[in-house]
Enzyme design. Structure first.
Site, PDB file in Angstrom:
ATOM      1  N   HIS A 146       0.850  -1.186   0.000  1.00 16.23           N
ATOM      2  CA  HIS A 146       0.000   0.000   0.000  1.00 16.23           C
ATOM      3  C   HIS A 146       0.889   1.239   0.000  1.00 16.23           C
ATOM      4  CE1 HIS A 146      -3.433  -2.563   1.733  1.00 16.23           C
ATOM      5  NE2 HIS A 146      -3.643  -2.338   0.457  1.00 16.23           N
ATOM      6  N   GLY A 195      -3.181  -2.498  -7.934  1.00 15.74           N
ATOM      7  CA  GLY A 195      -3.980  -3.408  -7.106  1.00 15.74           C
ATOM      8  C   GLY A 195      -5.476  -3.179  -7.212  1.00 15.74           C
ATOM      9  N   ASP A 206      -4.545  -7.060  -7.919  1.00 18.27           N
ATOM     10  CA  ASP A 206      -4.737  -8.048  -6.851  1.00 18.27           C
ATOM     11  C   ASP A 206      -5.358  -9.323  -7.415  1.00 18.27           C
ATOM     12  OD1 ASP A 206      -3.756  -6.191  -4.994  1.00 18.27           O
ATOM     13  OD2 ASP A 206      -5.758  -5.511  -4.420  1.00 18.27           O
ATOM     14  N   ASP A 238      -1.263  -1.630   4.740  1.00 15.81           N
ATOM     15  CA  ASP A 238      -1.494  -0.567   5.704  1.00 15.81           C
ATOM     16  C   ASP A 238      -2.778  -0.916   6.437  1.00 15.81           C
ATOM     17  OD1 ASP A 238      -2.106   1.667   7.166  1.00 15.81           O
ATOM     18  OD2 ASP A 238      -1.755   3.088   5.543  1.00 15.81           O
ATOM     19  N   HIS A 244     -10.362  -1.461  -1.561  1.00 23.20           N
ATOM     20  CA  HIS A 244     -10.359  -2.803  -2.150  1.00 23.20           C
ATOM     21  C   HIS A 244     -10.027  -3.852  -1.082  1.00 23.20           C
ATOM     22  CE1 HIS A 244      -5.801  -2.897  -2.847  1.00 23.20           C
ATOM     23  NE2 HIS A 244      -6.049  -1.719  -2.319  1.00 23.20           N
ATOM     24  N   ASP A 304     -10.474  -7.467  -1.944  1.00 26.70           N
ATOM     25  CA  ASP A 304      -9.405  -8.011  -2.789  1.00 26.70           C
ATOM     26  C   ASP A 304      -8.236  -8.489  -1.928  1.00 26.70           C
ATOM     27  OD1 ASP A 304     -10.978  -7.108  -4.901  1.00 26.70           O
ATOM     28  OD2 ASP A 304      -9.789  -5.300  -5.195  1.00 26.70           O
ATOM     29  N   ARG A 310      -6.752 -15.282   1.618  1.00 28.23           N
ATOM     30  CA  ARG A 310      -7.486 -16.558   1.596  1.00 28.23           C
ATOM     31  C   ARG A 310      -6.885 -17.530   0.587  1.00 28.23           C
ATOM     32  NH1 ARG A 310     -11.202 -19.443  -0.910  1.00 28.23           N
ATOM     33  NH2 ARG A 310     -11.550 -18.026  -2.634  1.00 28.23           N
TER      34      ARG A 310
END
Length: 162
Positions: A10, A75, A80, A100, A107, A110, A116
């Site tokens: 970020h 991203g 992403d 961050d 997002h 995302d 995950r």
């Protein structure tokens, strides 16, 4: 085979990632790096100096990552998801994502999806400098005999209707 690493940061943590990449340049310059948008541009432009090639007391600067960074989309604009797809297709060995966590990201879903997928597909995942250091300095990181184990639940889930 070269290790394939995705690097994401970020905005407020890009400088920290840049410093981490520079600190670990001797390891990372031998990897294929995939990075989102401006993070990829920033890494490609990191300069190093070769003190062995002195010319009139000036160091010769070069860009050690100029040719081993593949820039993806930003991203929030799909980068992403590109990384998530690479994880699902078995095209990444590690994901380093300096997030961050002090501000809400537009997002956020995302980012959660990347975490995950990394967990699901057993991909090494770091979201801070210490964990990133542990991953790339592990003896297993460059062990040619080490194979990431894909959890059996993935195959069971994929074939549940067959």
């Amino acid at each position: 085979m070269k290790k394939r690493i995705a690097l994401v940061a970020h905005d407020s943590r890009k400088q920290e990632l840049k410093e981490w990449v520079y600190y670990n340049r001797d390891i990372l310059k031998n990897c294929d790096i995939y990075a989102t948008g401006t993070t990829g541009e920033m890494i490609k432009n990191i300069e190093d100096c070769d003190e062995d090639l002195l010319d009139d007391c000036l160091y010769h600067f070069f860009k050690p990552f100029e040719n081993n960074v593949t820039k993806l989309l930003s991203g929030p604009l799909g980068g992403d998801q590109q990384i998530g797809s690479m994880i699902a297709e078995g095209k990444l060995d590690a994901l380093i994502f300096f997030c961050d966590n002090l501000i809400t990201q537009g997002h956020a879903q995302d980012i959660q999806a990347l975490a995950r997928l990394a967990s699901l597909y057993n991909v090494a995942y770091a979201n801070n400098r210490t964990t990133a250091d542990m991953i790339i300095t592990s003896p297993l990181f460059n062990d040619p005999n080490y194979e990431r184990i894909i959890p059996s639940c993935i195959e069971k889930y994929a074939s549940r209707f067959n």
